[in-house]
Enzyme design. Sequence first.
Site, PDB file in Angstrom:
ATOM      1  N   CYS A 166       0.828  -1.212  -0.103  1.00  0.00           N
ATOM      2  CA  CYS A 166      -0.050  -0.158   0.022  1.00  0.00           C
ATOM      3  C   CYS A 166       0.956   1.266  -0.023  1.00  0.00           C
ATOM      4  O   CYS A 166       1.456   1.713  -0.994  1.00  0.00           O
ATOM      5  CB  CYS A 166      -0.971   0.101   1.177  1.00  0.00           C
ATOM      6  SG  CYS A 166      -2.366   1.078   1.007  1.00  0.00           S
ATOM      7  N   HIS A 167       0.954   2.053   1.127  1.00  0.00           N
ATOM      8  CA  HIS A 167       1.709   3.169   1.251  1.00  0.00           C
ATOM      9  C   HIS A 167       3.307   2.985   1.405  1.00  0.00           C
ATOM     10  O   HIS A 167       3.916   3.943   1.523  1.00  0.00           O
ATOM     11  CB  HIS A 167       1.132   4.175   2.341  1.00  0.00           C
ATOM     12  CG  HIS A 167      -0.061   4.809   1.907  1.00  0.00           C
ATOM     13  ND1 HIS A 167      -1.509   4.248   1.737  1.00  0.00           N
ATOM     14  CD2 HIS A 167      -0.291   6.113   1.493  1.00  0.00           C
ATOM     15  CE1 HIS A 167      -2.261   5.039   1.422  1.00  0.00           C
ATOM     16  NE2 HIS A 167      -1.622   6.055   1.224  1.00  0.00           N
TER      17      HIS A 167
END
Length: 188
Positions: A115-116
């Site tokens: 994800c991030h």
Amino acid sequence: MARVLILTGDAAEELDSMYPIFRLREGGHEAVVAAPTTRAVKLVVHDFESGWDAYTEKPGHQLPVDLAFSDVNPSDYGALVIPGGRAPEYIRTDPDVARIVTHFFTHNLPVGTICHGPQVPAALGLLRGRVTAAYPPLKTDVEHAGATFVDGPDVVDGAMVSCRGWPDLPWWARAFMRVLDKASLPVS
């Protein structure tokens, strides 16, 4: 089996954090959690709800921490995982995180980002010339860091395995475990 370092902090996404830890342990590996301090970090749950343009965030479980970033000797680990959520936004500025993450990229050891999570190596200039997935709104950030963005659940670039977020975790975990199993790693 490998010792795998998990870099995280408060507001890390719960599934992004817990799923890899459980999968690594299930596979016989040792998952070691590092954060800014040794107090338990507070995870969050991100979800996609009708009527919202962005994900929502709710409090999640607490995750016990094994050691602080400053106490990590990266040579003691054979692989690294950086979960997503909001934690990568601020851990990427920690000088010990820079020291740790650079070690894994320099030695071509397995690195998993979720994800991030790619925000950390991007901030350190370590994504230049690489191919990576990330949470789709980070496409521009990843490209500005010199990487090619791929909208996929299990993007493998050498020893780096990335995905878009927690819905991709089954595919990401399978790919990361394959990379981990092929690597020549220190025994736990």
